[in-house]
Design an enzyme around this catalytic site. Structure first.
Site, PDB file in Angstrom:
ATOM      1  CB  SER A 165      -0.995   0.169   1.308  1.00 26.27           C
ATOM      2  OG  SER A 165      -1.402   1.204   1.344  1.00 26.27           O
ATOM      3  CE1 TYR A 221      -3.897  -1.991   5.255  1.00 23.96           C
ATOM      4  CE2 TYR A 221      -3.115  -0.002   4.693  1.00 23.96           C
ATOM      5  CZ  TYR A 221      -3.751  -1.140   4.369  1.00 23.96           C
ATOM      6  OH  TYR A 221      -3.953  -1.322   2.962  1.00 23.96           O
TER       7      TYR A 221
HETATM    8  P1  NAP Z   1     -11.410  -5.914   1.003  1.00 20.92           P
HETATM    9  O1  NAP Z   1     -12.557  -5.616  -0.217  1.00 20.92           O
HETATM   10  O2  NAP Z   1     -11.585  -5.704   2.179  1.00 20.92           O
HETATM   11  O3  NAP Z   1     -11.298  -7.659   0.632  1.00 20.92           O
HETATM   12  C1  NAP Z   1     -10.404  -8.257   1.590  1.00 20.92           C
HETATM   13  C2  NAP Z   1     -10.170  -9.837   1.007  1.00 20.92           C
HETATM   14  O4  NAP Z   1      -9.243 -10.379   1.997  1.00 20.92           O
HETATM   15  C3  NAP Z   1     -11.588 -10.641   1.148  1.00 20.92           C
HETATM   16  O5  NAP Z   1     -11.498 -11.331   0.275  1.00 20.92           O
HETATM   17  C4  NAP Z   1     -11.521 -11.218   2.387  1.00 20.92           C
HETATM   18  O6  NAP Z   1     -12.207 -12.463   2.652  1.00 20.92           O
HETATM   19  C5  NAP Z   1     -10.070 -11.554   2.612  1.00 20.92           C
HETATM   20  N1  NAP Z   1      -9.351 -11.569   4.029  1.00 20.92           N
HETATM   21  C6  NAP Z   1      -9.347 -10.811   5.055  1.00 20.92           C
HETATM   22  N2  NAP Z   1      -9.058 -11.422   6.125  1.00 20.92           N
HETATM   23  C7  NAP Z   1      -8.487 -12.463   5.594  1.00 20.92           C
HETATM   24  C8  NAP Z   1      -7.550 -13.720   6.303  1.00 20.92           C
HETATM   25  N3  NAP Z   1      -7.387 -13.513   7.574  1.00 20.92           N
HETATM   26  N4  NAP Z   1      -7.557 -14.724   5.252  1.00 20.92           N
HETATM   27  C9  NAP Z   1      -7.858 -14.680   4.386  1.00 20.92           C
HETATM   28  N5  NAP Z   1      -8.472 -13.889   3.622  1.00 20.92           N
HETATM   29  C10 NAP Z   1      -8.668 -12.774   4.330  1.00 20.92           C
HETATM   30  O7  NAP Z   1      -9.962  -5.272   0.577  1.00 20.92           O
HETATM   31  P2  NAP Z   1      -9.048  -4.550  -0.581  1.00 20.92           P
HETATM   32  O8  NAP Z   1      -9.351  -3.283  -0.769  1.00 20.92           O
HETATM   33  O9  NAP Z   1      -9.466  -5.543  -1.945  1.00 20.92           O
HETATM   34  O10 NAP Z   1      -7.716  -4.934  -0.429  1.00 20.92           O
HETATM   35  C11 NAP Z   1      -6.958  -6.019  -0.831  1.00 20.92           C
HETATM   36  C12 NAP Z   1      -5.654  -5.881  -0.344  1.00 20.92           C
HETATM   37  O11 NAP Z   1      -5.295  -4.437  -1.225  1.00 20.92           O
HETATM   38  C13 NAP Z   1      -5.295  -5.646   0.911  1.00 20.92           C
HETATM   39  O12 NAP Z   1      -4.024  -6.355   1.414  1.00 20.92           O
HETATM   40  C14 NAP Z   1      -5.204  -4.234   1.125  1.00 20.92           C
HETATM   41  O13 NAP Z   1      -4.208  -3.849   2.448  1.00 20.92           O
HETATM   42  C15 NAP Z   1      -4.536  -3.706   0.201  1.00 20.92           C
HETATM   43  N6  NAP Z   1      -4.867  -2.225  -0.451  1.00 20.92           N
HETATM   44  C16 NAP Z   1      -6.238  -1.668  -0.526  1.00 20.92           C
HETATM   45  C17 NAP Z   1      -6.370  -0.382  -0.823  1.00 20.92           C
HETATM   46  C18 NAP Z   1      -7.795   0.145  -0.984  1.00 20.92           C
HETATM   47  O14 NAP Z   1      -7.743   1.623  -0.971  1.00 20.92           O
HETATM   48  N7  NAP Z   1      -8.838  -0.556  -1.107  1.00 20.92           N
HETATM   49  C19 NAP Z   1      -5.035   0.632  -0.770  1.00 20.92           C
HETATM   50  C20 NAP Z   1      -3.740   0.055  -0.679  1.00 20.92           C
HETATM   51  C21 NAP Z   1      -3.758  -1.439  -0.506  1.00 20.92           C
HETATM   52  P3  NAP Z   1     -13.617 -12.264   3.061  1.00 20.92           P
HETATM   53  O15 NAP Z   1     -14.758 -11.964   1.899  1.00 20.92           O
HETATM   54  O16 NAP Z   1     -14.018 -13.838   3.416  1.00 20.92           O
HETATM   55  O17 NAP Z   1     -13.780 -11.479   4.257  1.00 20.92           O
END
Ligand code: NAP
Length: 248
Positions: free
Chosen positions: A143, A157
Site C-alpha cells: 500500500s 496498517y
Molecule cells: P477487501 O475488499 O476488504 O477484501 C479483503 C479480502 O481479503 C476478502 O476477500 C477477505 O475475505 C480477505 N481476507 C481478509 N482477512 C483474511 C484472512 N485472515 N485470511 C484470508 N483472507 C482474508 O480489501 P481490498 O481493498 O480489496 O484490499 C486487498 C488488499 O489491498 C489488502 O492487502 C489491502 O491492504 C490492499 N490495499 C487496499 C487499498 C484500498 O484502498 N482498497 C489500498 C492499498 C492497499 P472475506 O470476503 O471472506 O472476508
C-alpha cells in the site's frame, strides 16, 4: 502460457479483480477467502465465465495449518502452482497509536505480515526449482501507506505494508536463483469495501478528488498490474515495487 495461481483474499475487492483478469487469460485460480463464502462463489463463477478455471478455498492466512491446506487444495485441483498473489489484508478503525489495543495490533500484524510470509513460504516450497518446482511469480499487495505512514489513522496498517515492501526486496534476491520473481504493487486509494472496516465507507468518494488524477482507483486497475507481474510479459521484473496510486 496457462498458469495456476492462488489469490489470497481473492473473493472481494482487489483480489477478486485480479482473479477475474487471471481467468480472462485462461489461467486456473485458487480463490482464497476468510469467511464470505457467497462472495467467493461469485468470484469463482466470474472467473469461469471469463474462460478460466477456479475453486474457492476457505482459510485464514494467519493460521499455518490452514495456509498449508489451501496450497494443497490448489495443487490437487490443478496439478501445480505458478504464482501467488499475497493480497489478503485487513485494516482497523481509524485511531492514533495511543488508543490501539494489543489485540488490534496483533491481528493486523498476524494477517498482513505473518500471513504473507507463511503464504510466500508455501509458494516457495512448491515453485522452487531446487525442490522440483518450475519457478513462478509472487506478487505482494502492499500500500502507499508504507511510504505515507498513515499518521493518526492506522500506523499499524502502514507499518505492516512497510514490512511487505522490505520482504519483497529480500525475497526477490533469495528466490531469484530458484526461478521465482517477487514483486509488489502499492495501491493508493482504491474503491473497495475495506474502507468500511476503517469506519469510512465513503472514503474513496470523499478523498478521490484530492488525488493527483482527481479520483480513486478501481480494483480492476490494480488487478491489471498484478496480473502483468504474474505474467511472462514481466519476465525480467523482480524486486520491484509498483505504485498504482494515481500519482499520489
Ligand atoms: P477487501 O475488499 O476488504 O477484501 C479483503 C479480502 O481479503 C476478502 O476477500 C477477505 O475475505 C480477505 N481476507 C481478509 N482477512 C483474511 C484472512 N485472515 N485470511 C484470508 N483472507 C482474508 O480489501 P481490498 O481493498 O480489496 O484490499 C486487498 C488488499 O489491498 C489488502 O492487502 C489491502 O491492504 C490492499 N490495499 C487496499 C487499498 C484500498 O484502498 N482498497 C489500498 C492499498 C492497499 P472475506 O470476503 O471472506 O472476508
Amino acid at each position: 502460457m496457462s498458469k495456476v495461481i492462488l489469490v489470497t483474499g481473492g473473493s472481494r475487492g482487489i483480489g477478486r479483480a485480479a482473479a477475474r483478469l487471471a481467468g480472462a487469460h485462461g489461467w486456473s485460480v485458487g480463490v482464497n477467502y476468510a469467511g464470505n463464502a457467497e462472495a467467493a462463489a461469485r468470484t469463482v463463477a466470474e472467473v469461469e465465465a471469463g474462460g478460466g478455471r477456479a475453486i474457492a478455498i476457505q482459510g485464514d492466512v494467519s493460521v499455518e495449518s490452514q495456509v498449508i491446506a489451501m496450497f494443497d487444495a490448489v495443487t490437487s485441483a490443478f496439478g501445480r502452482l505458478d504464482g501467488l498473489v499475497n493480497n489478503a489484508g485487513i485494516i482497523a478503525p481509524i485511531q492514533p497509536l495511543v488508543e490501539m489495543s494489543v489485540d488490534r495490533l496483533r491481528r493486523i500484524f498476524e494477517v498482513n505480515i505473518l500471513g504473507a510470509y507463511l503464504c510466500a513460504r508455501e509458494a516457495a516450497r512448491r515453485m522452487s526449482r531446487s525442490r522440483g518446482g518450475r519457478g513462478g511469480a509472487i506478487v505482494n499487495v502492499s500500500s502507499v501507506a508504507a511510504r505515507l505512514g498513515s499518521p493518526n489513522e492506522f500506523v499499524d496498517y502502514a507499518g505492516s505494508k512497510g514490512a511487505l515492501d522490505t520482504f519483497t526486496i529480500g525475497l526477490s534476491k533469495e528466490l531469484g536463483p530458484e526461478g521465482i520473481r517477487v514483486n509488489a504493487v502499492r495501491p493508493g486509494l482504491i474503491d473497495t469495501e475495506i474502507h468500511a472496516a476503517a469506519g469510512r465507507p465513503d472514503r474513496a468518494a470523499a478523498l478521490g478528488k484530492t488525488m493527483p488524477l482527481g479520483r480513486a482507483g478501481t480494483a480492476e486497475e490494480v488487478g491489471e498490474a498484478i496480473v502483468w507481474l504474474l505474467d511472462d510479459a514481466s519476465s525480467y521484473v523482480s524486486g520491484s515495487i509498483l505504485d498504482v496510486a494515481g500519482g499520489r
